[in-house]
Each structure stands twice: as C-alpha cells, then as structure tokens.
Design an enzyme around this catalytic site. Structure first.
Site, mmCIF file in Angstrom:
data_model
loop_
_atom_site.group_PDB
_atom_site.id
_atom_site.type_symbol
_atom_site.label_atom_id
_atom_site.label_comp_id
_atom_site.label_asym_id
_atom_site.label_seq_id
_atom_site.Cartn_x
_atom_site.Cartn_y
_atom_site.Cartn_z
ATOM 1 N N VAL A 132 0.858 -1.171 0.000
ATOM 2 C CA VAL A 132 0.000 0.000 0.000
ATOM 3 C C VAL A 132 0.897 1.224 0.000
ATOM 4 C CG1 VAL A 132 -1.821 1.252 1.217
ATOM 5 C CG2 VAL A 132 -1.766 -1.252 1.293
ATOM 6 N N CYS A 133 0.630 2.159 -0.901
ATOM 7 C CA CYS A 133 1.326 3.441 -0.908
ATOM 8 C C CYS A 133 2.842 3.232 -1.029
ATOM 9 C CB CYS A 133 0.941 4.213 0.355
ATOM 10 S SG CYS A 133 1.388 5.962 0.383
ATOM 11 N N THR A 134 3.620 3.862 -0.160
ATOM 12 C CA THR A 134 5.080 3.790 -0.250
ATOM 13 C C THR A 134 5.650 2.467 0.251
ATOM 14 O OG1 THR A 134 5.133 5.015 1.840
ATOM 15 C CG2 THR A 134 5.508 6.275 -0.175
ATOM 16 N N GLY A 135 4.799 1.548 0.644
ATOM 17 C CA GLY A 135 5.262 0.186 0.916
ATOM 18 C C GLY A 135 5.907 -0.427 -0.309
ATOM 19 N N THR A 160 2.703 3.575 -6.796
ATOM 20 C CA THR A 160 2.774 4.022 -5.417
ATOM 21 C C THR A 160 2.031 5.354 -5.346
ATOM 22 O OG1 THR A 160 4.270 4.440 -3.548
ATOM 23 C CG2 THR A 160 4.996 5.240 -5.695
#
Length: 326
Positions: A114-117, A134
């Site tokens: 999720v996102c910057t993961g 991202t």
C-alpha cells in the site's frame, strides 16, 4: 472461499508495519478483511508483524499493537502486504525487514503493498521487471531509485502476476477489495464496499488527486525561463514555432532540445500546464467550463475535455464535482 472438511478455510494475511507507518494504510485493508468475515463468513486471520515483534508508532502518533515478529514467522502467509507511510525510507533501508519480506513473499500466494510500501518491495527485488505504482507524490522517486521497475503513476492499483501494488493511503482499500473479489466473488466485495461507503471501482486514476510539481531538472537559463513562462501563463500562442522563435532556434532543434532537457515534448508540456491551470480554476472559480477553456488556451471545450481526460482520467465536469471549494 475454499473449504476444508466442510468448514471455511482461513486465509492468513500478514501486514508488515514499522515506525512511521501510515495508519490508514493499515486500517483500510484491516477493515475490508474484517467486514468480509461479517458479510459472508469469509475466513481471514489478519496479523500485524514488525521486526522484533515490537509495537510501532504510526506517523499520526498513535501506537499499533503488533502480534508477530517477522523473524519468527516461519510459514509464509497466504497474503503478504507491506504498508506505507513516512517511515518508508528507513523501512526500505532496514536489511532485516527487507530480508524477511523477500523470504515470506517467496512462499506467499500473493504479495502486495500500500502506498510507499512499494519501496520495500522494490528494495527486496520483488518489483524487478514488473509494473507497479505508489502514491502519486512518490512515483518519480520510485522510478528513479529502481529503474528495473515500470512505474505507472496514474494507476489506483497495479497487478503484475502475484504482486499487486496500490497508490496512496485509501487506495489500499481499493486493492484489498480487489483481492477480496478474487477470493469470494464480486457480490461479497460489492457488499463490503457498500458498507464501508466506498466505490467498488474508483472512477478515474490517481492523477486527479495529484498536484503538478514544478520542473526541477532544469537549471537557470533561457529554457528555464521559457518553462516558467509557460507555467505562469499557458493561454497564449505556445505552438512549437512560437516557442522556438522566442529562443531564436529552428523548430527541429528546439523540439529536440526541449524534449531532451525537460523529459517530454513541448506539446505535452504545454498541455499539462494548461490542464494544471484549468484544475485550479475548476476548484476555485465560478466561471463556466467554456470560459475556463478559453482562459487556459484551449481552442474549444472539447479540446480541453480530451486533454483533461488524458491527464487526470476524468472529465472537467466530474473533476469540478469532486474538488470544487464551496
């Protein structure tokens, strides 16, 4: 959902967290899986895991209780998800966290972020040769830091084989609904989406939420001044002949130099600049769409509509409905 001896099979979901994780990156997927169990008796066991099994502090300051130490998780989960957040750089730079993510992903049925993961997955080599996304504000950084990854900046989420990555924050809900649809079918996923008061499929891409950052690749000089002038007033004659004449260059030389230095063609840059100004006017002005089109240098409303859809994935009218300031 598959069954074992007449009982619903429990799917193990492991969400990787760390200090500085975004609370919604974790809570969104958690609530989707939790609601699935209430809607359709879907069997999910969701655990939060960190290096050392320590509780973590979210970027908002709230503490998250962690139930698993990554080093002690021997059996790979069905689904491995790495959450994002302001602490993503430190997480991607933690060799233990990255090593355990790589190890667990090798045996998981699917891996997501999720996102910057996505930066953790990229550091682990799990995105090499794959398409991914991202948060819109970090797509350029991801592409520059990991050239083996094909970054899709407008996507809400991207599936490539057994790996799925999502855009920022609430896009983790979109991603998880998609995984739920795979497991339990569209009716269950739709019921969960309705209960959570979110779209089953979000209209448009994430570019409609982003802001157009100033081009920082150019140093001072005539071309830098020209780009600033385009950004400041995109309503005039910004054709290639007119722009080339401003710099005293031939059209061919100007087009080649502009594309090389700026990264996109003059026409594409002008279109983006005009859409950026149109977005601002649609958000804060009471002017009609036709007047805004003229103010931004579009010849017709239809020309603006097509450019707007190319840049944001939605029409000017739909954008105004969503983002207009009262």
């Amino acid at each position: 959902m598959a069954t074992v001896s007449g009982k619903v099979e429990t799917r193990d979901v492991l969400i990787v967290v760390y200090d500085g994780v975004q609370l919604l990156d974790v809570a969104g997927p958690l609530d989707v899986f939790d609601r699935a169990g209430r809607e359709a008796d879907a069997g999910y066991r969701v655990r939060l895991a960190s290096v050392g099994g320590w509780d973590v502090a979210t970027s908002a300051g709230a503490a998250l209780g962690v139930s698993a130490d990554l080093a002690r998780v021997r059996k790979p989960p069905d689904t491995l998800v790495v959450a994002g957040g302001h602490g993503y750089a430190a997480a991607a730079g933690d060799p233990d966290l990255v090593r355990h993510v790589r190890r667990l992903s090798a045996g998981a049925r699917r891996t997501g972020s999720v996102c910057t993961g996505a930066f953790v997955l990229a550091e682990a080599g799990l995105l090499d040769g794959r398409r991914a996304t991202t948060h819109w504000a970090y797509c350029t950084e991801l592409a520059a830091g990991y050239p083996a990854v094909s970054v899709e900046p407008d996507a809400i989420f991207v599936r490539d084989g057994t790996v799925v990555t999502s855009a920022g924050v609430t896009a983790g809900i979109d991603l998880t609904l998609s995984l739920l649809e795979d497991d339990c079918g569209p009716e269950v996923a739709r019921a969960v989406a309705k209960f959570l008061v979110v779209f089953m499929k979000r209209p448009g891409g994430q570019s409609q939420f982003g802001s157009r950052a100033r081009n920082e690749t150019l140093r001072g000089g005539a071309l830098r001044d020209l780009v600033d002038a385009i950004d400041g007033d995109p309503s005039g004659d910004l054709s290639v002949p007119a722009l080339a004449a401003r710099l005293g260059m031939s059209r061919r030389h100007f087009s080649r130099l502009f594309t090389q230095e700026v990264g996109v063609s003059p026409g594409a840059y002008v279109e983006r600049a005009r859409v950026a100004v149109a977005r601002s006017l649609l958000e804060g002005s009471a002017d009609g769409v036709d007047a805004i089109a003229a103010r931004c240098g579009f010849n017709t409303v239809e020309t603006m509509r097509r450019a707007f859809v190319r840049e944001t994935g939605v029409s000017p009218a739909a954008y105004r409905d969503r983002f207009r300031r009262d």
